[in-house]
Design a protein around this motif. Structure first.
Motif, mmCIF file in Angstrom:
data_model
loop_
_atom_site.group_PDB
_atom_site.id
_atom_site.type_symbol
_atom_site.label_atom_id
_atom_site.label_comp_id
_atom_site.label_asym_id
_atom_site.label_seq_id
_atom_site.Cartn_x
_atom_site.Cartn_y
_atom_site.Cartn_z
ATOM 1 N N LEU B 246 7.958 32.398 63.331
ATOM 2 C CA LEU B 246 6.566 31.954 63.475
ATOM 3 C C LEU B 246 6.373 30.592 62.827
ATOM 4 C CD1 LEU B 246 3.445 32.736 63.939
ATOM 5 C CD2 LEU B 246 3.509 33.454 61.560
ATOM 6 N N THR B 263 9.009 32.622 58.258
ATOM 7 C CA THR B 263 8.379 33.882 58.632
ATOM 8 C C THR B 263 8.768 34.240 60.053
ATOM 9 O OG1 THR B 263 6.531 33.455 57.177
ATOM 10 C CG2 THR B 263 6.238 35.165 58.834
ATOM 11 N N ALA B 269 7.519 45.619 66.328
ATOM 12 C CA ALA B 269 6.484 46.139 65.441
ATOM 13 C C ALA B 269 5.374 45.126 65.175
ATOM 14 C CB ALA B 269 7.113 46.571 64.116
ATOM 15 N N GLY B 270 5.635 43.848 65.444
ATOM 16 C CA GLY B 270 4.653 42.825 65.098
ATOM 17 C C GLY B 270 4.617 42.549 63.608
ATOM 18 N N ALA B 271 5.463 43.242 62.865
ATOM 19 C CA ALA B 271 5.478 43.054 61.407
ATOM 20 C C ALA B 271 5.979 41.655 61.074
ATOM 21 C CB ALA B 271 6.375 44.092 60.758
ATOM 22 N N LEU B 272 5.465 41.120 59.956
ATOM 23 C CA LEU B 272 5.858 39.782 59.531
ATOM 24 C C LEU B 272 6.907 39.919 58.442
ATOM 25 C CD1 LEU B 272 2.253 38.424 59.043
ATOM 26 C CD2 LEU B 272 3.772 37.807 60.906
ATOM 27 N N ARG B 274 8.805 37.715 55.855
ATOM 28 C CA ARG B 274 8.731 36.401 55.237
ATOM 29 C C ARG B 274 9.932 36.262 54.308
ATOM 30 N NH1 ARG B 274 3.659 33.611 52.207
ATOM 31 N NH2 ARG B 274 4.852 32.056 51.070
ATOM 32 N N THR B 286 8.396 42.251 53.960
ATOM 33 C CA THR B 286 7.893 42.644 55.269
ATOM 34 C C THR B 286 6.461 43.128 55.106
ATOM 35 O OG1 THR B 286 10.068 43.133 56.178
ATOM 36 C CG2 THR B 286 8.197 44.218 57.217
ATOM 37 N N ASP B 287 5.566 42.422 55.772
ATOM 38 C CA ASP B 287 4.125 42.674 55.627
ATOM 39 C C ASP B 287 3.730 42.750 54.152
ATOM 40 O OD1 ASP B 287 3.472 42.508 58.268
ATOM 41 O OD2 ASP B 287 3.449 44.668 58.635
ATOM 42 N N GLY B 288 4.297 41.859 53.373
ATOM 43 C CA GLY B 288 3.911 41.758 51.978
ATOM 44 C C GLY B 288 4.714 42.624 51.030
#
Lengths: 507, 376
Positions: B246, B263, B269-272, B274, B286-288
């Protein structure tokens, strides 16, 4: 306070929070907020359910610990994260805030002050309210605070749009918002949902308490019960200040009115030339005693606030091009226009039409009656024209067919008096006066009318009626007996003459 | 017991790939080292790969490699004489004769370069290194972590100068080495004080060269467009994310090393995910939620080419698999983890590691490799 806890959106709408920006997750500001937790830095964040976590140490937008904190807040059911600085976060962080549903707020203001204020608001909402009310009181208790100043002060205190309207809804201060459902009566606090927020209207009741002298409108951005309660309190202080301002104005107006009434009273009693002292006092009021005066009288029913309406009436007349002098009277106003020379008919017509349009246009004058006198010259002319105007107004009161408006012109005086005999006041009186004659043999009423028309001449009356002179004499004697009057008296003759015209004319 | 392995030229590609994976996005231009190795050993056998146990316990082994700016290495590649210069300088300073050399850093360019150095020196390579991966600082050498002095240290620049530092602590060694580098032309060959063969088990990380070979072979054998999770398991690790980059943000503020953030949005999953980097990939969230960190390995692999993607190469729009591979057990020791955990890189978080570390012996494919070596 038993109101629901505020949301972050509510809190952000408060004046102290205008320096706080939603950097990410702005869609998630609507969860109830129950606590504020201050963390030294992002590493020390200890999230709790329903809490806003305020982080003291400034962070850069790219700090990964923001992401980690957002996740931990989400897991703990916290409300939001407030950081120092308003730098935009990474796109990744912004998306994450939305994904986990935790708003990220940033500010350059003092985080500790915000957190302490918020904690107080949450733990003791009445403290917050009390503080604001004290500030409102301090700002608004000064004497002579004008509506404009009141609107500006309240706007600053509440961080809201504030405006002040007259009792009729005309703008006096601020920038009004069109709010659906607002009514100018009765004078009670009104609350109307408006967009995402709420509009409050607080009245300044008039002395008669069935309408408002002034309205203060406040538009709150958020529908936040606690904040609305505070706003109502501030509005109450503000309307007190407005009431004070009005009372002060009223005293001034009354003082002026009394002065004018005194000078006018002396003019009305004037016998000969005015004294130099009276000329001076009239001059101080801006009145010209010389020239030609064209008077009018506006009568209003009991209950109309004459004093409070003078300014409005003056400006309405001015809008019609009429520079009039107005003096408040017990039943309305006496007014006149002073002209340099004897007015030509069209100049009189201009004034008459202007006064008439004003009467029709002003809602306050809806049930007024207006009379206009003739133009008279000199200081004594004021008394003369106002006397005629007052008479005409009295007559006009019962003449709905002419819009309760009468102008006594040179030719119309007689018609006016005759017209008066057809008024609702006079007709019953006339019938009562002649009532003893009805049902008696000998057409006593017709005989009386003919006798008076014939200027009390028995012979001419007999000729008109086609009866013997003695018959007429006998009938007149019976009339005098039945009515208990002496037809030798000029006053009684006139009264009966008018009564006959009225009653017989009706038939 | 295991025995000597003689890697062939065919193994260079596997070594290169394995070293690149162990580089965790850093460690320099491994392909350059591979091409040097091919050139310097053309027509000859590669140096042998020995277990430390195959040497007499007191046999001195000198760790050598390259330190400095890898970009400068591409501009002016080593000529070969740099390695004898430093190894002989240390040997002279310690009055020893090295029986073999070992790598200082198996991840990246040094994972391959040790064979090139050994070829020039005519020595064998001991299957061990001082990092087990790529790391940026000298205090992150296993020998330093185990309490062994780094000095005497010899440095030789590509442009000629040679320096020997002795009688100084590790911190001063690091400082002096860094100050020498600009004079040397950006990079330098380096050799540290010898280790006894018997000490390699405790003051170095044994088995890492075989691990590089194994990882390289395994990875090269996988289909390029294959399932990323399967690939991660085959390499002994786990898949963190499989998707598109991203955003890549690089900060050049705090230190000499370029820092940044990558990122990746997971396709499914659309999970981020980073990944924080500073020369190497250091910490993944992953997602924080922190999901991987040093000293475990975080590798980014280009899904279209199958190649590992370095920190200096990653950019928005790439299709990337983020892998989490186990790091060496050596660094999990409570006395050592502080040197290489996230906090060593100013990332205030405890290490996030796979359940099992890599311990040379537990790697099934590695055992197979040793068996093959024993069969020869």
């Amino acid at each position: 306070m038993t109101a629901r806890p505020p949301t972050l959106a509510d809190v952000c709408a408060r004046p102290a929070w205008t320096g706080v920006a939603a950097l990410a997750g702005a869609e998630h500001l609507h969860r109830p907020l129950t606590e504020v937790v201050v963390a030294r830095d992002l590493d020390a964040v200890r999230p709790a359910a329903g809490a806003l976590i305020a982080v003291l140490t400034p962070v850069t937008g790219a700090d990964w610990r923001i992401d980690a904190a957002l996740r931990r807040l989400a897991d703990a059911g916290a409300c939001g994260l407030l950081v120092s600085g308003r730098a935009a976060p990474l796109r990744a962080t912004a998306i994450l805030a939305d994904r986990v549903g935790i708003p990220l707020l940033g500010t350059d203001d003092d985080i500790v002050a915000l957190a302490v204020g918020l904690r107080e608001l949450l733990s003791a909402p009445e403290m917050d309210r009390a503080r604001l009310l004290v500030r409102a009181h301090e700002a608004l208790s000064r004497r002579g605070t004008t509506p404009k100043e009141v609107a500006a002060t309240v706007a600053a205190l509440l961080g809201a749009r504030v405006w002040i309207l007259s009792g009729e809804g005309a703008t006096l201060a601020g920038d009004p918002v069109e709010v659906e459902g607002f009514r100018t009566a009765p004078p009670m606090v009104q609350r109307h949902p408006h967009g995402r927020g709420v509009a409050l209207f607080a009245p300044v009741p008039a002395h008669d308490a069935d309408h408002a002298d002034l309205w203060m409108g406040v538009l709150l951005d958020q529908n936040d019960a606690a904040w609305e309660e505070t706003a109502r309190g501030v509005a109450a202080v503000a309307t007190m200040a407005l009431r004070c301002w009005r009372a002060d104005r009223r005293v001034e107006i009354e003082r002026d009115a009394r002065l004018r009434a005194t000078v006018l009273g002396e003019l009305l009693r004037l016998d000969g030339e005015p004294s130099a002292e009276l000329r001076n006092r009239a001059g101080d009021l801006g009145w010209r005693l010389g020239g030609w005066h064209l008077g009018f009288h506006i009568g209003v029913p009991d209950g109309v606030d004459v004093l409070g309406s003078t300014a409005e009436l003056l400006s309405a007349l001015e809008a019609e091009g009429i520079q009039a002098t107005l003096v408040e009277r017990h039943d309305g106003w006496s007014g006149w226009v002073t002209l340099g020379s004897e007015p030509a008919p069209d100049a009189v017509g201009t004034v008459v039409n202007g006064v008439r349009r004003t009467q029709r246009r002003l809602a306050r004058l809806a049930s007024s009656h207006v009379g206009i006198g003739r133009a008279h010259a000199g200081p004594a002319g004021i008394s003369a024209t106002l006397g005629e105007a007052a008479d005409a107004a009295r007559l006009a009161a019962n003449r709905r067919e002419v819009g309760r408006f009468l102008h006594i012109d040179r030719l119309g005086l007689a018609q006016l008096l005759l017209a008066w005999t057809r008024t609702d006041t006079f007709q019953p009186a006339a019938r009562d006066l002649l009532a003893p004659l009805s049902g008696q043999p000998g057409e006593l009423d017709r005989t009386l009318a003919a006798y008076l028309d014939a200027e009390s001449n028995l012979t001419e009356t007999a000729a008109v009626l086609g009866v013997h002179r003695n018959t007429v004499a006998a009938r007149i004697a019976r009339v005098e007996a039945l009515l208990g009057v002496d037809l030798g008296s000029a006053d009684e003759r006139l009264a009966l003459h008018l009564a006959c015209h009225t009653v017989l004319g009706d038939r | 017991m295991t025995s000597a392995l003689a890697p062939s030229h065919d193994d260079i590609a596997a070594l290169e790939r394995g070293s690149t994976l162990l580089g965790c996005g850093g460690g320099g231009p491994t392909p350059l080292a591979a091409s040097l190795l091919r050139r310097w050993t053309a027509g000859k056998a590669l140096p042998r790969l020995l277990d430390a146990a195959e040497l007499p316990p007191d046999a001195p082994v000198i760790a050598t490699g390259i330190v400095g700016a890898t970009a400068a290495l591409a501009e002016k590649p080593p000529g070969g004489a740099e390695f004898p210069a430093v190894v002989e300088a240390v040997a002279a300073a310690t009055r020893t004769r090295p029986h073999a050399v070992m790598g200082i850093e198996v991840g990246g360019v040094n994972g391959v370069m040790v064979f090139a150095a050994a070829a020039v020196l005519g020595l064998d390579v001991v299957d061990a290194d001082l990092m087990g991966r790529a790391l940026p600082r000298l205090d992150q050498l296993a020998s330093a972590a185990a309490g062994r002095p780094l000095a005497p240290v010899a440095l030789a620049g590509g442009s000629g100068p040679t320096a020997v530092f002795d009688g100084i602590d590790d911190r001063a060694t690091e400082r002096l080495a860094r100050s020498f580098l600009p004079e040397a032309g950006g990079w330098a060959s380096v050799a540290f004080a010898p280790l006894r063969a018997a000490d390699i088990a405790n003051a170095a990380i044994p088995g890492t060269v075989r691990r590089a070979l194994h990882l390289g072979r395994t990875h090269l054998a996988l289909p390029v467009a294959g399932d990323a999770r399967t690939a991660a398991r085959a390499l002994g690790g786990e898949l963190l994310c499989d998707g598109r980059v991203l955003e890549v943000v690089r900060h050049r503020t705090r230190r000499t090393f370029a820092q940044g953030t990558v990122t990746v949005v997971d396709d499914a999953a659309g999970a981020l995910t980073r990944v924080e980097m500073e020369n190497e990939y250091l910490l993944a969230l992953t997602d924080g939620t922190p999901v991987a960190s040093t000293p475990d390995l975080i590798c980014l692999v280009d899904r279209r080419t199958g190649s590992p993607v370095g920190c200096d190469q990653v950019r928005a729009g790439l299709d990337i698999a983020v892998l989490h591979l186990p790091g060496a057990a050596f660094w999990r020791h409570p006395d050592r983890i502080g040197r290489v955990g996230p906090r060593a890189f100013d990332l205030a978080h405890p290490p996030v590691l796979l359940d099992r570390p890599w311990t040379g012996g537990s790697d099934p494919a590695d055992r197979a490799g040793r068996a093959a070596g024993a069969a020869r």
